[in-house]
Scaffold this motif. Sequence first.
Motif, PDB file in Angstrom:
ATOM      1  N   LEU A 128       0.829  -1.196   0.000  1.00  0.00           N
ATOM      2  CA  LEU A 128       0.000   0.000   0.000  1.00  0.00           C
ATOM      3  C   LEU A 128       0.869   1.255   0.000  1.00  0.00           C
ATOM      4  N   VAL A 129       0.583   2.159  -0.939  1.00  0.00           N
ATOM      5  CA  VAL A 129       1.293   3.433  -1.036  1.00  0.00           C
ATOM      6  C   VAL A 129       0.451   4.554  -0.447  1.00  0.00           C
ATOM      7  N   LYS A 130      -0.833   4.565  -0.797  1.00  0.00           N
ATOM      8  CA  LYS A 130      -1.707   5.656  -0.371  1.00  0.00           C
ATOM      9  C   LYS A 130      -3.149   5.187  -0.376  1.00  0.00           C
ATOM     10  N   GLU A 131      -3.923   5.752   0.541  1.00  0.00           N
ATOM     11  CA  GLU A 131      -5.352   5.455   0.605  1.00  0.00           C
ATOM     12  C   GLU A 131      -6.104   6.777   0.764  1.00  0.00           C
ATOM     13  N   THR A 132      -7.141   6.995  -0.048  1.00  0.00           N
ATOM     14  CA  THR A 132      -7.886   8.251  -0.053  1.00  0.00           C
ATOM     15  C   THR A 132      -9.371   7.976   0.092  1.00  0.00           C
ATOM     16  N   LYS A 133     -10.009   8.634   1.043  1.00  0.00           N
ATOM     17  CA  LYS A 133     -11.456   8.510   1.187  1.00  0.00           C
ATOM     18  C   LYS A 133     -12.144   9.362   0.117  1.00  0.00           C
ATOM     19  N   VAL A 134     -13.238   8.840  -0.424  1.00  0.00           N
ATOM     20  CA  VAL A 134     -14.017   9.561  -1.424  1.00  0.00           C
ATOM     21  C   VAL A 134     -15.092  10.366  -0.709  1.00  0.00           C
ATOM     22  N   ARG A 135     -15.154  11.680  -1.010  1.00  0.00           N
ATOM     23  CA  ARG A 135     -16.086  12.560  -0.300  1.00  0.00           C
ATOM     24  C   ARG A 135     -17.544  12.288  -0.631  1.00  0.00           C
ATOM     25  N   TYR A 136     -17.801  12.054  -1.902  1.00  0.00           N
ATOM     26  CA  TYR A 136     -19.182  11.987  -2.339  1.00  0.00           C
ATOM     27  C   TYR A 136     -19.588  10.537  -2.592  1.00  0.00           C
ATOM     28  N   VAL A 137     -20.895  10.341  -2.688  1.00  0.00           N
ATOM     29  CA  VAL A 137     -21.404   9.022  -3.025  1.00  0.00           C
ATOM     30  C   VAL A 137     -21.304   8.878  -4.543  1.00  0.00           C
ATOM     31  N   GLU A 173      -4.062  10.263 -14.800  1.00  0.00           N
ATOM     32  CA  GLU A 173      -2.627  10.509 -14.657  1.00  0.00           C
ATOM     33  C   GLU A 173      -2.320  11.913 -14.150  1.00  0.00           C
ATOM     34  N   ASN A 174      -3.192  12.882 -14.416  1.00  0.00           N
ATOM     35  CA  ASN A 174      -2.934  14.267 -13.998  1.00  0.00           C
ATOM     36  C   ASN A 174      -3.449  14.571 -12.597  1.00  0.00           C
ATOM     37  N   GLY A 175      -3.902  13.555 -11.875  1.00  0.00           N
ATOM     38  CA  GLY A 175      -4.391  13.756 -10.511  1.00  0.00           C
ATOM     39  C   GLY A 175      -5.891  13.931 -10.409  1.00  0.00           C
ATOM     40  N   LEU A 189     -16.125  14.945 -14.005  1.00  0.00           N
ATOM     41  CA  LEU A 189     -14.702  15.113 -13.743  1.00  0.00           C
ATOM     42  C   LEU A 189     -14.542  15.767 -12.381  1.00  0.00           C
ATOM     43  N   PHE A 190     -13.652  15.213 -11.551  1.00  0.00           N
ATOM     44  CA  PHE A 190     -13.369  15.743 -10.214  1.00  0.00           C
ATOM     45  C   PHE A 190     -11.895  16.124 -10.140  1.00  0.00           C
ATOM     46  N   ASN A 191     -11.600  17.164  -9.360  1.00  0.00           N
ATOM     47  CA  ASN A 191     -10.205  17.559  -9.178  1.00  0.00           C
ATOM     48  C   ASN A 191      -9.560  16.709  -8.087  1.00  0.00           C
ATOM     49  N   PRO A 192      -8.255  16.895  -7.794  1.00  0.00           N
ATOM     50  CA  PRO A 192      -7.581  16.063  -6.788  1.00  0.00           C
ATOM     51  C   PRO A 192      -8.209  16.132  -5.400  1.00  0.00           C
ATOM     52  N   ASP A 193      -8.933  17.216  -5.081  1.00  0.00           N
ATOM     53  CA  ASP A 193      -9.622  17.316  -3.793  1.00  0.00           C
ATOM     54  C   ASP A 193     -11.032  16.742  -3.852  1.00  0.00           C
ATOM     55  N   PHE A 194     -11.354  16.108  -4.938  1.00  0.00           N
ATOM     56  CA  PHE A 194     -12.647  15.487  -5.198  1.00  0.00           C
ATOM     57  C   PHE A 194     -13.788  16.497  -5.204  1.00  0.00           C
ATOM     58  N   GLU A 195     -13.507  17.661  -5.717  1.00  0.00           N
ATOM     59  CA  GLU A 195     -14.542  18.659  -5.991  1.00  0.00           C
ATOM     60  C   GLU A 195     -14.957  18.515  -7.448  1.00  0.00           C
ATOM     61  N   GLU A 196     -16.248  18.522  -7.700  1.00  0.00           N
ATOM     62  CA  GLU A 196     -16.735  18.325  -9.062  1.00  0.00           C
ATOM     63  C   GLU A 196     -16.349  19.510  -9.942  1.00  0.00           C
ATOM     64  N   ILE A 198     -19.296   8.203 -30.080  1.00  0.00           N
ATOM     65  CA  ILE A 198     -18.333   8.089 -28.987  1.00  0.00           C
ATOM     66  C   ILE A 198     -17.559   9.397 -28.889  1.00  0.00           C
ATOM     67  N   TRP A 199     -17.558   9.977 -27.688  1.00  0.00           N
ATOM     68  CA  TRP A 199     -16.916  11.261 -27.460  1.00  0.00           C
ATOM     69  C   TRP A 199     -15.541  11.041 -26.838  1.00  0.00           C
ATOM     70  N   VAL A 200     -14.575  11.824 -27.299  1.00  0.00           N
ATOM     71  CA  VAL A 200     -13.196  11.707 -26.827  1.00  0.00           C
ATOM     72  C   VAL A 200     -12.796  13.009 -26.129  1.00  0.00           C
ATOM     73  N   TYR A 201     -12.390  12.908 -24.872  1.00  0.00           N
ATOM     74  CA  TYR A 201     -11.976  14.050 -24.056  1.00  0.00           C
ATOM     75  C   TYR A 201     -10.494  13.928 -23.700  1.00  0.00           C
ATOM     76  N   ASP A 202      -9.882  15.058 -23.342  1.00  0.00           N
ATOM     77  CA  ASP A 202      -8.577  14.979 -22.698  1.00  0.00           C
ATOM     78  C   ASP A 202      -8.787  14.857 -21.186  1.00  0.00           C
ATOM     79  N   LEU A 203      -7.702  14.751 -20.432  1.00  0.00           N
ATOM     80  CA  LEU A 203      -7.815  14.494 -18.994  1.00  0.00           C
ATOM     81  C   LEU A 203      -8.313  15.695 -18.206  1.00  0.00           C
ATOM     82  N   ASP A 204      -8.378  16.872 -18.863  1.00  0.00           N
ATOM     83  CA  ASP A 204      -8.928  18.061 -18.217  1.00  0.00           C
ATOM     84  C   ASP A 204     -10.395  18.269 -18.565  1.00  0.00           C
ATOM     85  N   GLY A 205     -10.984  17.288 -19.272  1.00  0.00           N
ATOM     86  CA  GLY A 205     -12.407  17.373 -19.584  1.00  0.00           C
ATOM     87  C   GLY A 205     -12.747  18.194 -20.805  1.00  0.00           C
TER      88      GLY A 205
END
Length: 382
Positions: free
Chosen positions: A154-163, A171-173, A194-201, A246-253
């Motif tokens: 185990l390297v890291k464990e993160t709780k998910v804020r939302y249901v 890859e970009n966090g 899409l959610f940011n690294p702090d799990f904000e939508e 089929i829609w193709v996005y980059d990692l920033d949405g």
Amino acid sequence: MKRPFSCLIGILLLLCCGGRQPEVDKVIEDGVEVVLNHFEPYVLKGEPSHLVLNEETRIDFEKEEYSGLGLKEPDFAEADSQGNIYVVEQYPASEFFIYKFSPTGAFIKKFGKKGQGPGELQGISGLIVNKSGHILISDRSAGKLLEFDADGNLVKETKVRYVVQEVVPLENGNYIARRTAKDSSEGRHWFLCLFNPDFEEVKKLDSFDMSAYVPGKPTPGTIISFYWRVAGNKIYIGNEQRGYDIWVYDLDGNLLRKIRKEYKPAPYSEEFKKQTEELAARQPTLNLFALQDMPPFNSFFPDDEGRLYVMTYEQGQSKDEIIHDVFNKDGVLVARVPLGKYGIMGRALNHLRATAMNGRFYRLRFKENGYPELIVYRMSWD
């Protein structure tokens, strides 16, 4: 002299016309390129269109060397850059959820122990192997994300804020995940966000209207074709409610491209009718009914060269084959190939997932006697 000169002109014209590239139909919608694909593939100069599969490895979980591992219901497999294979178990009573094998099929170790403590899992709804070889896992039941190194530490464990469900670390966090409606203003929808690294939508990427899927009301008896995969720096999203699109996005949405294809609806087969009846008998509250036609596609997977393989509902020449539409990195249909059936495709039974990595096709299936096996093929395009 006139006749030879005329023949020479004719030959030159034929050569020029023969070397002309076919024009790929495209339009722009709201500033986004839409690639318009038709029933048959485009024939592009220098673009491989013939796929050859050669079996390299077969892990038959019925054999004695694997039967004692405790792996009963594998759901999907992923591979790292070294070719090591990670098989995800979904059997609820299993002690471990991740099984690691070498490229040749030798068992290495199992990790991801069932439990509620640090590094322990209640189940797996998503797994990817990142560029550093770490295994990123979404545990929907426990509401957390875990990162393991290649040895299962185990390297890291993160709780998910939302249901949310089916969280995929990027890859970009950032993360993408599916959530249900927050309140009545959003109706009965699933949202892929899409959610940011702090799990904000950050933004909604797509949505699926679930008003037809209400317990007690007549419900379509197929899987829901609201599907997404992540490969490299791209997010691919398919939604049957807008057809074969089929829609193709980059990692920033950011929406980069839409891949659109004409298709002929496949009839609702006897196999699916049987599965619908089986599930309806086990869960009468679902009130399932058989459709006349299947959705435009079932699922898809990208390879590491940017091709996208879309699983249709068209039967290949053999009972074990399903036709796949193959699009190149620019979203152009370049081939239609038969691949071995890797998913049951109905809601009544497991929906196995295939993947491609390292120039190989990884296919999980259940044999006729009920035992699972994983087959690895080398993919060669010419």
